[in-house]
Structure formats: C-alpha cells, structure tokens
Design a protein around this motif. Sequence first.
Motif, PDB file in Angstrom:
ATOM      1  N   SER A  60       0.820  -1.217   0.000  1.00  0.00           N
ATOM      2  CA  SER A  60       0.000   0.000   0.000  1.00  0.00           C
ATOM      3  C   SER A  60       0.853   1.266   0.000  1.00  0.00           C
ATOM      4  N   LEU A  61       2.148   1.115   0.319  1.00  0.00           N
ATOM      5  CA  LEU A  61       3.055   2.269   0.339  1.00  0.00           C
ATOM      6  C   LEU A  61       3.902   2.348  -0.937  1.00  0.00           C
ATOM      7  N   HIS A  62       3.571   1.545  -1.932  1.00  0.00           N
ATOM      8  CA  HIS A  62       4.316   1.579  -3.192  1.00  0.00           C
ATOM      9  C   HIS A  62       3.732   2.670  -4.099  1.00  0.00           C
ATOM     10  N   THR A  63       3.878   3.906  -3.637  1.00  0.00           N
ATOM     11  CA  THR A  63       3.398   5.085  -4.361  1.00  0.00           C
ATOM     12  C   THR A  63       4.557   6.061  -4.525  1.00  0.00           C
ATOM     13  N   PRO A  64       4.418   7.056  -5.418  1.00  0.00           N
ATOM     14  CA  PRO A  64       5.516   8.018  -5.616  1.00  0.00           C
ATOM     15  C   PRO A  64       5.995   8.677  -4.326  1.00  0.00           C
ATOM     16  N   MET A  65       5.064   9.086  -3.472  1.00  0.00           N
ATOM     17  CA  MET A  65       5.433   9.764  -2.230  1.00  0.00           C
ATOM     18  C   MET A  65       6.373   8.906  -1.389  1.00  0.00           C
ATOM     19  N   ALA A  74       1.426  18.026  -7.065  1.00  0.00           N
ATOM     20  CA  ALA A  74       0.651  17.246  -8.032  1.00  0.00           C
ATOM     21  C   ALA A  74      -0.508  16.516  -7.357  1.00  0.00           C
ATOM     22  N   ALA A  75      -0.262  15.982  -6.143  1.00  0.00           N
ATOM     23  CA  ALA A  75      -1.289  15.217  -5.433  1.00  0.00           C
ATOM     24  C   ALA A  75      -2.447  16.098  -4.965  1.00  0.00           C
ATOM     25  N   ILE A  76      -2.148  17.310  -4.508  1.00  0.00           N
ATOM     26  CA  ILE A  76      -3.185  18.173  -3.929  1.00  0.00           C
ATOM     27  C   ILE A  76      -3.849  19.063  -4.980  1.00  0.00           C
ATOM     28  N   LEU A 129      -5.216  13.863 -12.053  1.00  0.00           N
ATOM     29  CA  LEU A 129      -4.142  13.580 -13.016  1.00  0.00           C
ATOM     30  C   LEU A 129      -2.874  13.076 -12.334  1.00  0.00           C
ATOM     31  N   TYR A 130      -2.951  12.873 -11.017  1.00  0.00           N
ATOM     32  CA  TYR A 130      -1.749  12.536 -10.243  1.00  0.00           C
ATOM     33  C   TYR A 130      -1.046  11.278 -10.764  1.00  0.00           C
ATOM     34  N   GLY A 131      -1.827  10.233 -11.044  1.00  0.00           N
ATOM     35  CA  GLY A 131      -1.241   8.982 -11.522  1.00  0.00           C
ATOM     36  C   GLY A 131      -0.513   9.144 -12.838  1.00  0.00           C
ATOM     37  N   GLN A 132      -1.045  10.002 -13.708  1.00  0.00           N
ATOM     38  CA  GLN A 132      -0.395  10.248 -14.997  1.00  0.00           C
ATOM     39  C   GLN A 132       0.830  11.130 -14.853  1.00  0.00           C
ATOM     40  N   VAL A 133       0.696  12.176 -14.037  1.00  0.00           N
ATOM     41  CA  VAL A 133       1.800  13.135 -13.866  1.00  0.00           C
ATOM     42  C   VAL A 133       2.994  12.463 -13.196  1.00  0.00           C
TER      43      VAL A 133
END
Length: 307
Positions: free
Chosen positions: A54-59, A124-126, A131-135
């Motif tokens: 669940s923490l495998h995100t850009p952040m 980008a997230a806020i 579009l966050y996933g694409q950016v």
Amino acid sequence: MALRNHSTITEFILIGLSDDPHVETLLFVLFLVIYLLTMMGNLILLLVIKADSSLHTPMYFFLSNLSFLDLCFSSVTLPKLLEDLLSEKKIISLDGCLAQVFFVFFTSGTEACLLSVMAYDRYAAICHPLLYGQVMSNQLCVKLVLASWTLASLNAAVILLLGINMDFCEAQTIHHFTCELPALFPLSCSDISIHVKILLGASLLHGLGTFIPIFLSYARIISTILSISSTTGRSKAFNTCSSHLIAVVLFFGSGFLCYLMPPSGSSLDLLLSLQYSVVTPLMNPLIYSLKNKDVKAAVKKTLEKYL
C-alpha cells in the motif's frame, strides 16, 4: 583557476566539541545513541515501505530514497565524531578531510534535491489529484531521483576541486568537529578569494535552485487548500504535506545558516552543523512516521507479521 595542490600539511587537527574528558564521554554516549536511533529509524522506514504494497506510491518511493540518504548523511560525520570523542588527538588526513568535504556536500545536496522533488509530488497530489497517476509516473519518479543524485554529485565535485586547489602550509587546527570547506578557508596559505566566491555562488545556486521550486509548490498548495470549502477537506489536504513541510524547515533553515554565514568556529556554528548533519537525519523518520497514519499503520502491520 588552475588545478594544483602544493600543501606541506598532510593532516589536520579537529578541535572537536569539548576538551573535557568527562564531557566527551557524555557526548560519546549521546551521539552513539543518536547514531543508532538514526540507523534503526531509517532502516525500519525502508523495510516497511518495501514490505507494504500500500506504500508503493511516488510519495513513499521518494521517502525511501530520503531514508537511504539519511543513512549515508549521518555516516559521513558521526562515526568520525564518535572516534574523536574517545581520542586524545583528533587527527584527520588531508585526503580524508577532502573526502569528508565531498560527501557532506554530496549527501546534503541530494537531500535538498529530493525535498524539492517531494514538494512537486505534493503539489501534483493536492492541486491535480485526478491527473496525479499520470503526472507522477514510475518513469518520471526514477528520473527525478537520478537527476537529484547527479546534480548533487556535480555540485559536490565543484566543491571538492576548490578544496584540492587550496594550499595548506602551517596552520593545522580546524575549529570544527568535522571537515567542511568554510572551516578550511582560514587554514589556507594561498589566495582563497575566488574560492569563497565560487562556494557562495555554488551554495546559493544549489540552495535557491532547490528551495524556489519548494516555495512555488507550497504557494500553489496553500492556495488550493484555502479554496476547499469544508474544514475536514482542508485539514486532510494539509496533513498530507505537513510532515514534508517540517522536514524542509529543519533542513533548509539550518543549512542556509551553515553555509551563508561567515565561518567563525563559534558555538553557534557547531550547533547549526550538528542540527544540519546529526539531528535532521534522526528527525526525518520520526516526522514521517509520527505524523503519517499510513506509515504508522504499515509499521504496526509489519511488526505484527514478523514478531
């Protein structure tokens, strides 16, 4: 500036933090605890991010790189400081000193770049959640991290060349607990006027080049948060970037003061350097774990799984 070094000095003496053996013993215990906590905190954060899908995100990809960097950052100065606290003579070779200069700038410079990249991620997230996933694609995240390490290494190489191009003839005592280029300037017997200007220029360019994107990102973030009508929504949006904002204030606040103030060897200089190179790597995992519900939940889940 021709590359040369005709130094007759082959080693330096660091004044350290105290000349009282009892104080040095207490400081050794304190900094040993800090170093062990820093290593443990950042390693746990790295393992938790890797173990929890669940923490495998850009952040958290950027946060894992920051944790790895903090492991390196604290290892540049703390092991030598611990050794010196137990030694009567606090000696470091010229080559060892220059190596420390390079890695201090390399690790701190990379951290500044990563904090800037993380600010863009929060923007980008806020500001563009749909579009966050694409950016913030995986490819872009990897490229941003590689660019951070590359830019910092180039900046550190310039600083290292300044140190190599300085001559040291008689003075050996560095009024500091570690080798930092500003602390070496008073010891040089060559003309260092151009070195001072280049260091100031490189520090300003790298510092402002990483801080301005952070400032612009947060200007847009704050504007977006204030436009949210519900109090819950504003609070939730602010909580997603509060940890990063605290880390930025701690790092850039002490960093700018360290490298933009004239070196004096005063207690304030030493305290700022300790805050910058010792305390910040310890605080980052605490800030991101204590202020982040996802990390706290992941830590709890990982501990339950393996203990």
